[in-house]
Design an enzyme around this catalytic site. Structure first.
Site, PDB file in Angstrom:
ATOM      1  N   TRP A 152       0.807  -1.220   0.000  1.00  0.00           N
ATOM      2  CA  TRP A 152       0.000   0.000   0.000  1.00  0.00           C
ATOM      3  C   TRP A 152       0.836   1.264   0.000  1.00  0.00           C
ATOM      4  O   TRP A 152       0.314   2.347  -0.211  1.00  0.00           O
ATOM      5  CB  TRP A 152      -0.925   0.026   1.225  1.00  0.00           C
ATOM      6  CG  TRP A 152      -0.203  -0.256   2.525  1.00  0.00           C
ATOM      7  CD1 TRP A 152      -0.115  -1.461   3.153  1.00  0.00           C
ATOM      8  CD2 TRP A 152       0.565   0.667   3.307  1.00  0.00           C
ATOM      9  NE1 TRP A 152       0.666  -1.354   4.278  1.00  0.00           N
ATOM     10  CE2 TRP A 152       1.088  -0.047   4.395  1.00  0.00           C
ATOM     11  CE3 TRP A 152       0.857   2.024   3.194  1.00  0.00           C
ATOM     12  CZ2 TRP A 152       1.902   0.542   5.362  1.00  0.00           C
ATOM     13  CZ3 TRP A 152       1.664   2.613   4.163  1.00  0.00           C
ATOM     14  CH2 TRP A 152       2.170   1.872   5.224  1.00  0.00           C
ATOM     15  N   LYS A 176      -2.389  -8.024  -8.091  1.00  0.00           N
ATOM     16  CA  LYS A 176      -3.198  -8.028  -6.868  1.00  0.00           C
ATOM     17  C   LYS A 176      -2.642  -6.908  -5.993  1.00  0.00           C
ATOM     18  O   LYS A 176      -1.665  -7.096  -5.276  1.00  0.00           O
ATOM     19  CB  LYS A 176      -3.079  -9.389  -6.164  1.00  0.00           C
ATOM     20  CG  LYS A 176      -4.201  -9.714  -5.190  1.00  0.00           C
ATOM     21  CD  LYS A 176      -4.365  -8.746  -4.041  1.00  0.00           C
ATOM     22  CE  LYS A 176      -3.390  -8.932  -2.913  1.00  0.00           C
ATOM     23  NZ  LYS A 176      -3.543  -7.924  -1.822  1.00  0.00           N
ATOM     24  N   THR A 231       8.906  -8.972   4.730  1.00  0.00           N
ATOM     25  CA  THR A 231       9.801 -10.124   4.568  1.00  0.00           C
ATOM     26  C   THR A 231       9.065 -11.436   4.835  1.00  0.00           C
ATOM     27  O   THR A 231       9.287 -12.437   4.147  1.00  0.00           O
ATOM     28  CB  THR A 231      11.034  -9.944   5.478  1.00  0.00           C
ATOM     29  OG1 THR A 231      11.762  -8.820   4.956  1.00  0.00           O
ATOM     30  CG2 THR A 231      11.939 -11.156   5.480  1.00  0.00           C
ATOM     31  N   THR A 233       5.873 -12.087   4.316  1.00  0.00           N
ATOM     32  CA  THR A 233       5.071 -12.371   3.117  1.00  0.00           C
ATOM     33  C   THR A 233       5.987 -12.910   2.023  1.00  0.00           C
ATOM     34  O   THR A 233       5.623 -13.852   1.299  1.00  0.00           O
ATOM     35  CB  THR A 233       4.364 -11.083   2.630  1.00  0.00           C
ATOM     36  OG1 THR A 233       3.654 -10.515   3.721  1.00  0.00           O
ATOM     37  CG2 THR A 233       3.404 -11.358   1.497  1.00  0.00           C
ATOM     38  N   GLU A 386      11.445  -3.748  11.439  1.00  0.00           N
ATOM     39  CA  GLU A 386      11.037  -2.613  10.615  1.00  0.00           C
ATOM     40  C   GLU A 386       9.884  -1.904  11.342  1.00  0.00           C
ATOM     41  O   GLU A 386       8.894  -2.548  11.697  1.00  0.00           O
ATOM     42  CB  GLU A 386      10.567  -3.167   9.269  1.00  0.00           C
ATOM     43  CG  GLU A 386      10.463  -2.141   8.199  1.00  0.00           C
ATOM     44  CD  GLU A 386      10.058  -2.739   6.862  1.00  0.00           C
ATOM     45  OE1 GLU A 386       9.369  -3.776   6.828  1.00  0.00           O
ATOM     46  OE2 GLU A 386      10.430  -2.143   5.840  1.00  0.00           O
TER      47      GLU A 386
HETATM   48  P1  NDP Z   1       2.516  -7.001   3.225  1.00  0.00           P
HETATM   49  O1  NDP Z   1       3.614  -7.981   3.156  1.00  0.00           O
HETATM   50  O2  NDP Z   1       1.574  -7.083   4.349  1.00  0.00           O
HETATM   51  O3  NDP Z   1       1.625  -7.076   1.897  1.00  0.00           O
HETATM   52  C1  NDP Z   1       2.167  -6.919   0.597  1.00  0.00           C
HETATM   53  C2  NDP Z   1       1.188  -7.513  -0.394  1.00  0.00           C
HETATM   54  O4  NDP Z   1       1.175  -8.937  -0.255  1.00  0.00           O
HETATM   55  C3  NDP Z   1      -0.255  -7.059  -0.180  1.00  0.00           C
HETATM   56  O5  NDP Z   1      -0.914  -6.953  -1.408  1.00  0.00           O
HETATM   57  C4  NDP Z   1      -0.802  -8.210   0.659  1.00  0.00           C
HETATM   58  O6  NDP Z   1      -2.193  -8.276   0.664  1.00  0.00           O
HETATM   59  C5  NDP Z   1      -0.152  -9.389  -0.012  1.00  0.00           C
HETATM   60  N1  NDP Z   1      -0.056 -10.599   0.808  1.00  0.00           N
HETATM   61  C6  NDP Z   1       0.024 -10.717   2.155  1.00  0.00           C
HETATM   62  N2  NDP Z   1       0.144 -12.019   2.513  1.00  0.00           N
HETATM   63  C7  NDP Z   1       0.138 -12.742   1.359  1.00  0.00           C
HETATM   64  C8  NDP Z   1       0.242 -14.140   1.067  1.00  0.00           C
HETATM   65  N3  NDP Z   1       0.372 -15.055   2.012  1.00  0.00           N
HETATM   66  N4  NDP Z   1       0.214 -14.524  -0.229  1.00  0.00           N
HETATM   67  C9  NDP Z   1       0.101 -13.602  -1.216  1.00  0.00           C
HETATM   68  N5  NDP Z   1      -0.014 -12.283  -0.989  1.00  0.00           N
HETATM   69  C10 NDP Z   1       0.015 -11.847   0.279  1.00  0.00           C
HETATM   70  O7  NDP Z   1       3.179  -5.543   3.132  1.00  0.00           O
HETATM   71  P2  NDP Z   1       2.486  -4.130   3.274  1.00  0.00           P
HETATM   72  O8  NDP Z   1       1.402  -3.963   2.255  1.00  0.00           O
HETATM   73  O9  NDP Z   1       2.152  -3.877   4.705  1.00  0.00           O
HETATM   74  O10 NDP Z   1       3.706  -3.163   2.815  1.00  0.00           O
HETATM   75  C11 NDP Z   1       4.735  -2.814   3.652  1.00  0.00           C
HETATM   76  C12 NDP Z   1       5.936  -3.725   3.463  1.00  0.00           C
HETATM   77  O11 NDP Z   1       6.382  -3.652   2.118  1.00  0.00           O
HETATM   78  C13 NDP Z   1       7.124  -3.276   4.297  1.00  0.00           C
HETATM   79  O12 NDP Z   1       7.743  -4.399   4.873  1.00  0.00           O
HETATM   80  C14 NDP Z   1       8.042  -2.610   3.295  1.00  0.00           C
HETATM   81  O13 NDP Z   1       9.395  -2.596   3.663  1.00  0.00           O
HETATM   82  C15 NDP Z   1       7.787  -3.435   2.081  1.00  0.00           C
HETATM   83  N6  NDP Z   1       8.171  -2.665   0.899  1.00  0.00           N
HETATM   84  C16 NDP Z   1       9.315  -3.001   0.232  1.00  0.00           C
HETATM   85  C17 NDP Z   1       9.743  -2.243  -0.851  1.00  0.00           C
HETATM   86  C18 NDP Z   1      10.978  -2.605  -1.617  1.00  0.00           C
HETATM   87  O14 NDP Z   1      11.188  -2.047  -2.696  1.00  0.00           O
HETATM   88  N7  NDP Z   1      11.826  -3.487  -1.112  1.00  0.00           N
HETATM   89  C19 NDP Z   1       9.006  -1.048  -1.285  1.00  0.00           C
HETATM   90  C20 NDP Z   1       7.803  -0.808  -0.505  1.00  0.00           C
HETATM   91  C21 NDP Z   1       7.415  -1.586   0.540  1.00  0.00           C
HETATM   92  P3  NDP Z   1      -2.939  -7.585   1.949  1.00  0.00           P
HETATM   93  O15 NDP Z   1      -2.698  -6.142   1.793  1.00  0.00           O
HETATM   94  O16 NDP Z   1      -4.343  -7.963   1.827  1.00  0.00           O
HETATM   95  O17 NDP Z   1      -2.309  -8.183   3.149  1.00  0.00           O
END
Ligand code: NDP
Length: 499
Positions: A152, A176, A231, A233, A386
């Site tokens: 997000w 997604k 991480t 996820t 984090e």
């Molecule tokens: P999440 O890991 O909670 O979610 C990321 C995406 O994965 C969402 O669309 C989520 O859906 C989906 N998801 C969650 N669980 C599963 C699963 N088991 N199988 C498949 N899809 C799944 O992260 P956030 O959205 O909270 O974002 C923040 C995180 O992203 C931080 O850790 C940040 O560091 C990282 N990030 C990394 C970046 C990079 O370039 N390295 C850049 C930006 C962010 P849902 O929202 O419904 O849970």
């Protein structure tokens, strides 16, 4: 004007979820519902993958001349640029980041379409020096259907970083997005469809990770999965990709160190540190969360840092004067405050912030005062995990070796920054840091040409640049026999031509 009710994009059109379910997107500055969006689940993912599969296996997109694909991607870029204000407002309403920043980020995201259109248009296949009377050329062919799962925090930009190279290379996609901020990714699909992309090439199915995300990750008819997220996820998604034997690219969490040497003027160092730490309320994977400051300048630095941090204008992110908005949700707010409390309990000192903002302007949203913490040590939770909020810690170092050791003392390795006026030291220290990106006297800069990926627990593979384009293709080696000599392996006693 962007509609308040949004549907899924599947096979070139907007459709409701098969079971008619919707989800509400909350504005974190007001806690009011900003959008109602169709909620995709397993069957919707199935129909999106079917559409993408058909478009890849039988449609024109993978077979189209790269210049023609490029023309469509550039047209979509122009459409998005013309809508940067309205899409910027959508982003602010979903994530609470100040409008002035979101409009700028949305205005930048189309550069990815232009860049990867150019990469596709100028890509040259190889002829390799195979031995024997052979001509061996290597084609780069699309992988097929790419599944993309996005977070997000930078909704359009992160979706773009995956979709632009995947499409330019001739793949079809199912995205997604996070259910917290799915509207800008849906607007990306709209712009691509308006630009003339064939049906089924781009599909966007908002929904929850636990159902739609999981269904996409575990789908048996996708050819690659891309994730940006936490991480944990990443571990789940990579395990599923491993079972399907498909490539996975994962951009995960970070805990970026910012190394500040004592040859940097205090004002410059503090301006750099506040930019690194507090942009997007610190909700960025590369947020500078660990400020490492030379012991000779740390006292003056901390004094000035606290003064500057307290002057950051937190407020309604739709107002042009707001420099920082709320954090994204009650869940994030609770988590951030819990981590600050744990730091206090473990002996750290909170010099400013560390609490939810009260008072009429902050009545309803998830506002936190930007927070500076000192007296930290490596074992504290706040130093290992984090935080993903406007919280920064400051630690002293005595010399270059200690600075590098502290910087590398993390499970993550995504971004880092080195601030110094000593040219040699800047490069030498940058080379010693285990992280995918190092900024020298800067932070947060990103470019479609510049590789972006995490070392250690921060991810697998990298985005951006020509390498990322190649990763969305497979090498097909074509060997042509140029010999005029008849050849019959089993036919005679002649010397074997091949061994
Ligand atoms: P999440 O890991 O909670 O979610 C990321 C995406 O994965 C969402 O669309 C989520 O859906 C989906 N998801 C969650 N669980 C599963 C699963 N088991 N199988 C498949 N899809 C799944 O992260 P956030 O959205 O909270 O974002 C923040 C995180 O992203 C931080 O850790 C940040 O560091 C990282 N990030 C990394 C970046 C990079 O370039 N390295 C850049 C930006 C962010 P849902 O929202 O419904 O849970």
């Amino acid at each position: 004007m962007i509609k308040q009710d949004q549907l899924l994009w599947i096979d070139g059109r907007e459709v409701a979820a098969l079971d008619g379910e919707t989800l509400e997107v909350e504005n974190p500055a007001t806690t009011q519902t900003a959008f109602v969006v169709a909620r995709g689940q397993g069957p919707d993912i199935d129909s999106a993958v079917d559409a993408a599969r058909r478009a890849h296996d039988h449609g024109p997109w993978p077979r189209m001349h790269p210049r023609e694909r490029g023309r469509i991607l550039r047209a979509a870029a122009e459409i998005l640029r013309s809508r940067k204000e309205s899409i910027g407002e959508v982003e602010t309403a979903c994530v609470g980041r100040p409008l002035r920043e979101m409009v700028q980020q949305v205005g930048r995201a189309p550069d990815w379409l232009d860049f990867f259109a150019s990469v596709a248009e100028t890509h040259e296949d190889l002829v390799v020096p195979a031995s024997g009377e052979l001509m061996n050329y290597v084609r780069r062919v699309p992988l097929g259907v790419v599944g993309a799962i996005t977070p997000w925090n930078h909704p359009l930009l992160i979706t773009m970083k995956k979709v632009a190279p995947a499409l330019a290379a001739g793949n079809t996609t199912v995205v997604k997005p996070s259910e917290v901020a799915p509207v800008a990714p849906l607007e990306l699909a709209r712009a691509l469809v308006e630009a003339g992309i064939p049906d089924g090439v781009i599909n966007v199915v908002p929904g929850f990770g636990t159902d739609a995300g999981k269904a996409l990750t575990e789908h048996d008819r996708i050819d690659r999965i891309d994730l940006t997220g936490g991480t944990e996820t990443g571990r789940q998604v990579a395990a599923a990709a491993g079972r399907s034997l498909i490539p996975v690219q994962a951009e995960l969490g970070g805990k970026a160190p910012v190394l500040i040497f004592d040859d940097v003027p205090i004002d410059v160092a503090v301006a750099g540190a506040t930019f690194a730490s507090f942009v997007a309320s610190g909700q960025s994977c590369i947020a500078g969360t660990r400020l490492l400051v030379h012991e000779r300048s740390i006292d003056a630095f901390v004094e000035k840092l606290v003064e500057r941090t307290q002057l950051i204008r937190v407020g309604d992110p739709m107002q042009p004067e707001a420099q920082m908005g709320p954090v994204v949700s009650q869940r994030q707010l609770d988590r951030i405050l819990r981590l600050v409390e744990s730091a206090r309990a473990e002996g750290a000192r909170v010099l400013c912030g560390g609490e939810r903002l009260a008072g009429h302007a902050f009545e309803r949203g998830y506002f936190i005062a930007p927070t500076v913490i000192t007296d930290v040590h490596r074992d504290m939770r706040i130093m290992r995990e984090e935080v993903f909020g406007p919280v920064v810690s400051v630690q002293p170092f005595a010399d270059e070796d200690e600075a590098v050791a502290l910087a590398n003392d993390a499970d993550f390795g995504l971004g880092a920054a080195v601030w110094t006026q000593d040219l040699t030291r800047a490069h030498v220290v940058a080379h010693r840091i285990r992280s995918g990106t190092v900024w020298i006297n800067d932070h947060h800069r990103i470019d479609p040409a510049s590789p972006w990926g995490g070392f250690k627990d921060s991810g697998i593979g990298s985005e951006n640049g020509v390498e990322a384009f190649n990763d969305y293709t497979a090498a097909q080696s074509v060997l042509v026999n140029l010999s005029r000599t008849p050849f019959d392996w089993f036919g005679s006693s002649e010397e074997l031509r091949y061994s």
